[in-house]
Design a protein around this motif. Sequence first.
Motif, PDB file in Angstrom:
ATOM      1  N   SER A  42       0.844  -1.192   0.000  1.00 39.48           N
ATOM      2  CA  SER A  42       0.000   0.000   0.000  1.00 39.48           C
ATOM      3  C   SER A  42       0.879   1.242   0.000  1.00 39.48           C
ATOM      4  N   ARG A  43       0.299   2.342  -0.464  1.00 37.57           N
ATOM      5  CA  ARG A  43       0.993   3.632  -0.417  1.00 37.57           C
ATOM      6  C   ARG A  43      -0.039   4.725  -0.177  1.00 37.57           C
ATOM      7  N   PRO A  44       0.376   5.835   0.433  1.00 41.36           N
ATOM      8  CA  PRO A  44      -0.586   6.910   0.704  1.00 41.36           C
ATOM      9  C   PRO A  44      -1.192   7.450  -0.587  1.00 41.36           C
ATOM     10  N   LEU A  45      -2.437   7.821  -0.505  1.00 38.61           N
ATOM     11  CA  LEU A  45      -3.143   8.415  -1.642  1.00 38.61           C
ATOM     12  C   LEU A  45      -3.363   9.882  -1.304  1.00 38.61           C
ATOM     13  N   ARG A  46      -2.672  10.744  -2.028  1.00 36.99           N
ATOM     14  CA  ARG A  46      -2.653  12.160  -1.649  1.00 36.99           C
ATOM     15  C   ARG A  46      -3.960  12.876  -1.981  1.00 36.99           C
ATOM     16  N   ASP A  47      -4.579  12.559  -3.074  1.00 32.91           N
ATOM     17  CA  ASP A  47      -5.791  13.272  -3.467  1.00 32.91           C
ATOM     18  C   ASP A  47      -6.881  12.261  -3.819  1.00 32.91           C
ATOM     19  N   PRO A  48      -7.563  11.751  -2.818  1.00 31.18           N
ATOM     20  CA  PRO A  48      -8.555  10.713  -3.097  1.00 31.18           C
ATOM     21  C   PRO A  48      -9.807  11.220  -3.800  1.00 31.18           C
ATOM     22  N   GLY A  49     -10.052  12.528  -3.741  1.00 35.37           N
ATOM     23  CA  GLY A  49     -11.243  13.066  -4.386  1.00 35.37           C
ATOM     24  C   GLY A  49     -12.392  13.210  -3.398  1.00 35.37           C
ATOM     25  N   PRO A  50     -13.202  14.230  -3.579  1.00 36.06           N
ATOM     26  CA  PRO A  50     -14.270  14.519  -2.606  1.00 36.06           C
ATOM     27  C   PRO A  50     -15.315  13.411  -2.506  1.00 36.06           C
ATOM     28  N   ALA A  51     -15.596  12.743  -3.603  1.00 33.08           N
ATOM     29  CA  ALA A  51     -16.641  11.710  -3.562  1.00 33.08           C
ATOM     30  C   ALA A  51     -16.237  10.557  -2.644  1.00 33.08           C
ATOM     31  N   LEU A  52     -14.974  10.098  -2.752  1.00 34.00           N
ATOM     32  CA  LEU A  52     -14.517   8.995  -1.909  1.00 34.00           C
ATOM     33  C   LEU A  52     -14.425   9.408  -0.447  1.00 34.00           C
ATOM     34  N   VAL A  53     -13.999  10.645  -0.201  1.00 37.56           N
ATOM     35  CA  VAL A  53     -13.913  11.137   1.171  1.00 37.56           C
ATOM     36  C   VAL A  53     -15.303  11.195   1.788  1.00 37.56           C
ATOM     37  N   ARG A  54     -16.254  11.719   1.015  1.00 35.83           N
ATOM     38  CA  ARG A  54     -17.622  11.827   1.529  1.00 35.83           C
ATOM     39  C   ARG A  54     -18.206  10.441   1.826  1.00 35.83           C
ATOM     40  N   GLU A  55     -17.942   9.484   0.942  1.00 37.17           N
ATOM     41  CA  GLU A  55     -18.454   8.138   1.161  1.00 37.17           C
ATOM     42  C   GLU A  55     -17.823   7.513   2.405  1.00 37.17           C
ATOM     43  N   ALA A  56     -16.541   7.790   2.630  1.00 40.72           N
ATOM     44  CA  ALA A  56     -15.882   7.280   3.834  1.00 40.72           C
ATOM     45  C   ALA A  56     -16.508   7.883   5.086  1.00 40.72           C
ATOM     46  N   LEU A  57     -16.821   9.170   5.024  1.00 40.22           N
ATOM     47  CA  LEU A  57     -17.460   9.806   6.173  1.00 40.22           C
ATOM     48  C   LEU A  57     -18.852   9.219   6.417  1.00 40.22           C
ATOM     49  N   LEU A  58     -19.589   8.986   5.343  1.00 33.72           N
ATOM     50  CA  LEU A  58     -20.916   8.381   5.494  1.00 33.72           C
ATOM     51  C   LEU A  58     -20.810   6.978   6.082  1.00 33.72           C
ATOM     52  N   ASP A  59     -19.830   6.202   5.613  1.00 34.28           N
ATOM     53  CA  ASP A  59     -19.632   4.858   6.174  1.00 34.28           C
ATOM     54  C   ASP A  59     -19.316   4.943   7.668  1.00 34.28           C
ATOM     55  N   ALA A  60     -18.488   5.908   8.038  1.00 37.76           N
ATOM     56  CA  ALA A  60     -18.135   6.052   9.449  1.00 37.76           C
ATOM     57  C   ALA A  60     -19.360   6.424  10.280  1.00 37.76           C
ATOM     58  N   LEU A  61     -20.197   7.306   9.742  1.00 30.83           N
ATOM     59  CA  LEU A  61     -21.415   7.678  10.464  1.00 30.83           C
ATOM     60  C   LEU A  61     -22.344   6.480  10.620  1.00 30.83           C
ATOM     61  N   ARG A  62     -22.456   5.675   9.548  1.00 29.48           N
ATOM     62  CA  ARG A  62     -23.329   4.491   9.632  1.00 29.48           C
ATOM     63  C   ARG A  62     -22.800   3.500  10.667  1.00 29.48           C
ATOM     64  N   ALA A  63     -21.481   3.434  10.791  1.00 33.65           N
ATOM     65  CA  ALA A  63     -20.889   2.484  11.731  1.00 33.65           C
ATOM     66  C   ALA A  63     -20.933   2.979  13.167  1.00 33.65           C
ATOM     67  N   HIS A  64     -20.705   4.272  13.370  1.00 36.34           N
ATOM     68  CA  HIS A  64     -20.539   4.796  14.728  1.00 36.34           C
ATOM     69  C   HIS A  64     -21.675   5.704  15.177  1.00 36.34           C
ATOM     70  N   GLY A  65     -22.534   6.147  14.257  1.00 36.07           N
ATOM     71  CA  GLY A  65     -23.640   7.018  14.629  1.00 36.07           C
ATOM     72  C   GLY A  65     -23.216   8.466  14.754  1.00 36.07           C
ATOM     73  N   PRO A  66     -24.185   9.367  15.011  1.00 32.25           N
ATOM     74  CA  PRO A  66     -23.867  10.803  15.134  1.00 32.25           C
ATOM     75  C   PRO A  66     -22.946  11.126  16.294  1.00 32.25           C
ATOM     76  N   GLY A  67     -22.747  10.180  17.210  1.00 32.98           N
ATOM     77  CA  GLY A  67     -21.788  10.411  18.281  1.00 32.98           C
ATOM     78  C   GLY A  67     -20.380  10.631  17.768  1.00 32.98           C
ATOM     79  N   LEU A  68     -20.151  10.290  16.488  1.00 30.92           N
ATOM     80  CA  LEU A  68     -18.845  10.517  15.881  1.00 30.92           C
ATOM     81  C   LEU A  68     -18.547  12.013  15.761  1.00 30.92           C
ATOM     82  N   LEU A  69     -19.606  12.845  15.702  1.00 25.20           N
ATOM     83  CA  LEU A  69     -19.412  14.296  15.597  1.00 25.20           C
ATOM     84  C   LEU A  69     -18.940  14.860  16.939  1.00 25.20           C
TER      85      LEU A  69
END
Length: 867
Positions: free
Chosen positions: A662-689
């Motif tokens: 693996s290697r770091p990905l410097r510019d993953p793009g807003p769509a992938l970042v947003r999807e990762a955030l949504l996945d995190a919210l689904r996993a952990h709930g609004p308490g993640l905020l």
Amino acid sequence: MLRTDELGRLPVGEALPELREALGAVGAAVLHAPPGTGKTTLVPLALAGLLGDGAPARRVLVAEPRRMAARAAARRMAWLLGERPGARVGFTVRGERRAGPRTRVEVVTTGVLLQRLQRDPELPGTDAVLLDECHERHLDADTALAFLLDVRETLRPDLRLVAASATQDSAAWARLLSAPVVRAEGDGHPVDVRYAPPPSAVRPAHGTLVDPALLRHVAATVRRALAGVPEGDVLCFLPGAGEIARVAGLLAGLPGTEVLQLHGRASAALQEEVLRGGDGEARRVILSTAVAESSLTVPGVRTVVDSGLAREPRMDHARGLGSLTTVRVSVAGAAQRTGRAGREAPGWAFRCWAEGEDAGRPREPSPEIAVADLAGFALQAACWGAPDGRGLALLDAPPKGALAAANGTLRAVGALDGAGKVTARGARMARLGLPPRLARALLDGAEAVGAERAAEAVALLSEEPPRAYGDDAAEALRTARRAGRRDPYGARWSAEVRRLRGLLDEPGRAPRPPHPSDGRSGPPSGALSDEEAVGTVVAFAYPERVARARGGAPPGTDRTADRTADRAAEHRSAYHMASGTGAELSHETRLRHARWLAVAVADRPVGSATARIRLAAAVDERTALRAAAALRSVRSEVRWDTERGAVTAREVDQLGAVELASRPLRDPGPALVREALLDALRAHGPGLLRWPDGAVALRRRLAFLHHALGEPWPDVSDAALLADAEGWLTGERLPDGGELLHSLLPWATGDAARLDELAPERIEVPSGSRVRVDYARPEQPVLAVKLQEMFGARETPRLADGRVPVLVHLLSPAGRPAAVTADLASFWRDGYRGVRAELRGRYPRHPWPEDPAAAEPTRHTKARSRR
């Protein structure tokens, strides 16, 4: 010379006129005939016109589920004609054919029949097909019957078809064939059934583990049967070859007896010896798997001992692991076994379980299509032009999940394209008559390691070697070479090697070099070692079982790290397969130093999440990557890192579930970042905020307004916030709770401006204090205030446009609850006197007026108020 006396004693003969009439009328029939009535021997001879009764000559194919049964049926029919197999009656099984131009009845296995149907669906020269033992529900038999029905409907309406069964499930077959049921009533000899449960409780079977206490009881029951039944042989049914070997050991040394072990791996010579009958000098004890349940008559048997267990295939599609599991024999299977004792004379059957357990047994064995690996079926169906079995007349539809897994396997080995159509490679694999995985291993292995080595390794995979050969596949192959024809497995392995080499031979190909099974004891010539060759072929067969030791260094690490990993591997036995399943080697294995393995055989013990490796070969990373190339992918992984509290992004090179680099990905793009955030919210709930105190308070106020007034005030529960996350998560970071709630306020309607009016943070009480309202319970906000500060208040404060009274917690001077009310006027009138009487003696410096509704509110004691 036709043995008319023997033929005349077969009860099925009385049903022949009705069978011929049914075939003449509709061209198909279901024949129900109990064991021993002659359905396997007399009926084919009658259909072929070989009984000398003037019936027309026809060519008949008889399909049996097992090679042993096919050979035995052919020999019996040839004997009835006074001939040897290969003349008017012959047989063809995998690796052996005895048939010629004069053959009128040919017995084949259902696998051989499928190959013939695929090569030429019209079956030229064949007038009738009898599918024997349909009740056993083998997958090849179900598939062959479906193909034959298709052929009758579209190509050969003149092809006669008989489905023969020994159990009472004939009605379902009759509906499938649109044909009548012809019944032959057997005059079988009576069998005295006796239940012989173990003297103490035994543990239920798990996987392939059988309680040794049950095996000791089975052996004791065999001894009891020998002592109690004065004559004849004993046929004892056990679930597998391992249990047979253990019981044989317990029976060793019995005077006047000969113990024989009959199973699919037994030598052909032993099988023939069992089916020939004894010489009368010693009583035989035949320990058998289910191969002797039907089709075969074992001469001399008068007693059956039934362990009550059987083996059925199971496929763990999620992990890609197939295995056999021990189950209770079905009611139909137990009846078949009991019937073996009454084939030739009255007999006895000892069932090693309590009679009351019969009610809990399954009625029929599980159809193989419902429990087995469907890769072979899916390839056969696709080659037939019926992908996924669509349009085929099957008694049971294939399970969707199992079929999806099978198609995934076929795509991975190149047999199907992306659209699910058979490739040219897939068609060639199907013609080999091997399971798809082994067909792929043979074809690709021949190119990679040579035809000889490929044939050797695939022969090893075709039949798992004995446990004594060990778990190192390369060493097991060398053991099989040395054994040659000296032990049953070595003999079968050598024969299979020759057969597989023949499949790879092409016209014009150079003569093949000598092979160890032809008499040489050394390895075949070639630059590759046995380890390299076997590992390559195993990896081709089971790419999803390529496994790397846990903790192994990924590619690109320096040699120091490599050496560290090598030292750590000395103590490792845990691996991670490309399928995602963890796997472990035994502690004494010589394979535990390998960084990479190709796993040939593994099973998962009951209750364990980790597979147990039973046979594997060490491979290098290059071989693993080559064999499992279809599983390799490079993907962008953008996910929430809980420890860092941020989104991390990297590019991952992986082989299935095994991460290579693996290697770091410097510019993953807003769509992938947003999807990762949504996945995190689904996993952990609004308490993640992040929820500062002000945001928590605002959320409670909004929850109150939504409860009291509804729209347009938003629902701010966890479930509601998650459901609308895609709407409010607009950027590439998580907002804090205050930002989120502020964005949800009903600005568009103007109601947001009334927030402090409808749900104020604080309420001014008569004393002049501004007291915070607690909105923790949205249905009833709480105002906690000292009792003296509420003097003079005649009405309870109300919120939400006066719709909801607060719940007033009136506190003592010490700040402890003295009374709770949502109706101050009623409290002053009815409840205050009791509170006053209780507290004024305890707090004499505080005012306790008799009429609190008219008194002056205060935050102070009486002394301070006078000043």
